[in-house]
Write a protein that holds these residues in place. Structure first.
Motif, PDB file in Angstrom:
ATOM      1  N   LEU A  36      -9.792  -7.402   7.196  1.00 43.24           N
ATOM      2  CA  LEU A  36      -8.619  -7.959   8.008  1.00 43.24           C
ATOM      3  C   LEU A  36      -9.344  -8.677   9.409  1.00 43.24           C
ATOM      4  CD1 LEU A  36      -6.036  -5.000   7.612  1.00 43.24           C
ATOM      5  CD2 LEU A  36      -5.803  -7.611   7.308  1.00 43.24           C
ATOM      6  N   TYR A  37     -10.315  -7.968   9.811  1.00 43.40           N
ATOM      7  CA  TYR A  37     -11.149  -8.364  10.912  1.00 43.40           C
ATOM      8  C   TYR A  37     -11.696  -9.879  10.838  1.00 43.40           C
ATOM      9  CZ  TYR A  37     -11.461  -3.550  12.938  1.00 43.40           C
ATOM     10  OH  TYR A  37     -11.145  -2.319  13.397  1.00 43.40           O
ATOM     11  N   ARG A  39     -10.295 -12.052   8.819  1.00 48.47           N
ATOM     12  CA  ARG A  39      -9.080 -13.020   8.690  1.00 48.47           C
ATOM     13  C   ARG A  39      -8.502 -13.100  10.077  1.00 48.47           C
ATOM     14  NH1 ARG A  39      -4.681  -9.985   4.999  1.00 48.47           N
ATOM     15  NH2 ARG A  39      -6.789 -10.300   3.521  1.00 48.47           N
ATOM     16  N   TYR A  40      -8.777 -12.277  11.059  1.00 49.20           N
ATOM     17  CA  TYR A  40      -8.266 -12.428  12.393  1.00 49.20           C
ATOM     18  C   TYR A  40      -9.106 -13.283  12.995  1.00 49.20           C
ATOM     19  CZ  TYR A  40      -7.565 -10.715  17.274  1.00 49.20           C
ATOM     20  OH  TYR A  40      -7.248 -10.834  18.743  1.00 49.20           O
ATOM     21  N   GLU A  41     -10.577 -13.360  12.770  1.00 49.33           N
ATOM     22  CA  GLU A  41     -11.206 -14.291  13.442  1.00 49.33           C
ATOM     23  C   GLU A  41     -11.161 -15.657  13.020  1.00 49.33           C
ATOM     24  OE1 GLU A  41     -15.770 -14.590  15.020  1.00 49.33           O
ATOM     25  OE2 GLU A  41     -15.319 -13.044  13.812  1.00 49.33           O
ATOM     26  N   GLY A  45      -6.818 -15.034  16.078  1.00 47.20           N
ATOM     27  CA  GLY A  45      -6.098 -14.015  16.705  1.00 47.20           C
ATOM     28  C   GLY A  45      -4.520 -14.426  16.708  1.00 47.20           C
ATOM     29  N   LEU A  51      -1.879 -10.702   8.849  1.00 45.47           N
ATOM     30  CA  LEU A  51      -2.550  -9.810   9.755  1.00 45.47           C
ATOM     31  C   LEU A  51      -1.948  -8.690  10.181  1.00 45.47           C
ATOM     32  CD1 LEU A  51      -4.042 -12.275  12.645  1.00 45.47           C
ATOM     33  CD2 LEU A  51      -5.138 -11.699  10.392  1.00 45.47           C
ATOM     34  N   LEU A 106      -3.232  -9.107  20.136  1.00 49.92           N
ATOM     35  CA  LEU A 106      -1.997  -8.969  19.245  1.00 49.92           C
ATOM     36  C   LEU A 106      -1.446  -7.494  19.628  1.00 49.92           C
ATOM     37  CD1 LEU A 106      -3.095 -10.709  15.808  1.00 49.92           C
ATOM     38  CD2 LEU A 106      -1.489 -11.401  17.638  1.00 49.92           C
ATOM     39  N   TYR A 111       0.653  -5.023  15.325  1.00 46.86           N
ATOM     40  CA  TYR A 111      -0.635  -5.251  14.712  1.00 46.86           C
ATOM     41  C   TYR A 111      -1.725  -4.146  14.812  1.00 46.86           C
ATOM     42  CZ  TYR A 111       1.244  -9.938  13.796  1.00 46.86           C
ATOM     43  OH  TYR A 111       1.970 -11.251  13.799  1.00 46.86           O
ATOM     44  N   PHE A 114      -5.596  -3.756  14.341  1.00 45.39           N
ATOM     45  CA  PHE A 114      -6.528  -4.398  15.296  1.00 45.39           C
ATOM     46  C   PHE A 114      -6.604  -3.403  16.544  1.00 45.39           C
ATOM     47  CE2 PHE A 114      -5.201  -7.591  12.522  1.00 45.39           C
ATOM     48  CZ  PHE A 114      -6.106  -8.007  12.062  1.00 45.39           C
ATOM     49  N   ASN A 120      -9.701  -7.828  19.842  1.00 46.30           N
ATOM     50  CA  ASN A 120      -8.323  -8.018  20.162  1.00 46.30           C
ATOM     51  C   ASN A 120      -8.128  -7.053  21.563  1.00 46.30           C
ATOM     52  OD1 ASN A 120      -5.770  -8.540  19.172  1.00 46.30           O
ATOM     53  ND2 ASN A 120      -5.304  -6.299  19.085  1.00 46.30           N
ATOM     54  N   HIS A 146      -6.416 -17.493  23.052  1.00 45.61           N
ATOM     55  CA  HIS A 146      -7.317 -16.491  22.915  1.00 45.61           C
ATOM     56  C   HIS A 146      -8.374 -16.588  23.676  1.00 45.61           C
ATOM     57  CE1 HIS A 146      -9.530 -13.106  21.325  1.00 45.61           C
ATOM     58  NE2 HIS A 146      -8.573 -12.941  20.199  1.00 45.61           N
TER      59      HIS A 146
END
Length: 280
Positions: A36-37, A39-41, A45, A51, A106, A111, A114, A120, A146
């Motif tokens: 997930l980290y 995917r976030y990057e 964000g 997410l 987020l 979310y 994160f 985040n 971001h």
């Protein structure tokens, strides 16, 4: 704004959820968080359904949410908090506030995955943190920019229109954004929304007296050599601030606006500095 250099996000998860702790996360659950980290990057964000962490159970997401308490002083992840707060001298949301809090870019109640993710967690001032919406907008043009993952410093946008109030001799100041020709419309609209969300037009005006008071002697010295010398001083100061703090620092925009106001550098600055600035 520079991001925190982290060798391994897995290390933070291992500190938050030691293998020996029976109520922690399993190794497979940590692996999902790490995915997930990534995917976030990749998404910079920006809020999106993938997410939300639906690959994890609600119980596991609550464990991650509650792990944020470990970032407080004298807890297991307090070093992370200290490192994050050292990333900026001033609040990256307003440009002048004192760093005293961490914002979840987020919102952690939505979310949860994160809650302890360094990318985040944004060091900011208390007023900006309280102005932050409780949930992200569904409109792409209102997504927050971001501060770690999106660089808008290449765009010269912030302007200050300055005039002298005829009745009082005080400063009339209006801060605004001007879209550069090469800046994508959606990104510009997001910056405009940021300025509105954090009430920056009004807050910048309130800061001007404090800032200009420290320059009054230098202005007097410049004005003794003539109005044009004062104008040049204002312009050089604007350029100097822009070099140090970036194109869109409110102080640079203010000084550029003052250098474009003939009444101000023609002598009206003396009375103007003794009056409370007004929003133009």
């Amino acid at each position: 704004m520079n991001r925190l250099q982290v060798d391994s996000y897995e290390e933070h998860l291992d500190i938050a959820f030691p293998a020996a702790a029976p109520a922690g996360l399993t190794e497979p659950e940590k692996a999902v968080l790490l995915q997930l980290y990534v995917r976030y990057e990749q998404a910079a964000g920006r809020p999106q359904p993938n997410l939300l962490g639906t690959e994890l159970t609600e119980a596991s997401l609550l464990k991650v949410l509650n792990a944020y308490d470990l970032i407080q002083e004298r807890r297991r992840l307090s070093k992370l908090r200290t490192s994050l707060k050292l990333l900026a001298e001033r609040c990256p949301y307003c440009g002048y506030g004192t760093i005293d809090e961490l914002d979840h870019f987020l919102q952690k109640d939505i979310y949860k995955a994160f809650s302890v993710f360094p990318l985040n967690l944004v060091p900011c001032c208390g007023p900006c943190n309280r102005m932050k919406p409780k949930q992200p907008s569904a409109l792409a043009e209102q997504h927050q920019v971001h501060v770690y993952l999106e660089d808008v410093s290449q765009y010269d946008m912030l302007r200050a229109d300055v005039a002298i109030a005829p009745a009082t001799g005080g400063l009339l100041i209006g801060f605004r954004l001007q879209q550069p020709a090469h800046m994508p419309a959606e990104l510009f609209n997001r910056v405009v929304h940021h300025m509105t969300t954090f009430k920056l037009r009004e807050r910048f005006v309130r800061q001007t007296n404090i800032f200009l008071a420290g320059l009054e002697t230098a202005m007097d010295d410049a004005f003794e050599a003539g109005p044009l010398v004062l104008q040049q001083y204002l312009g050089r100061t604007a350029a100097s601030i822009a070099r140090r703090a970036g194109n869109n620092d409110w102080r640079s925009a203010l000084m550029a606006g003052l250098s474009a106001c003939p009444a101000f550098f023609g002598g009206a600055y003396k009375q103007a500095l003794g009056s409370r600035p007004e929003a133009g």
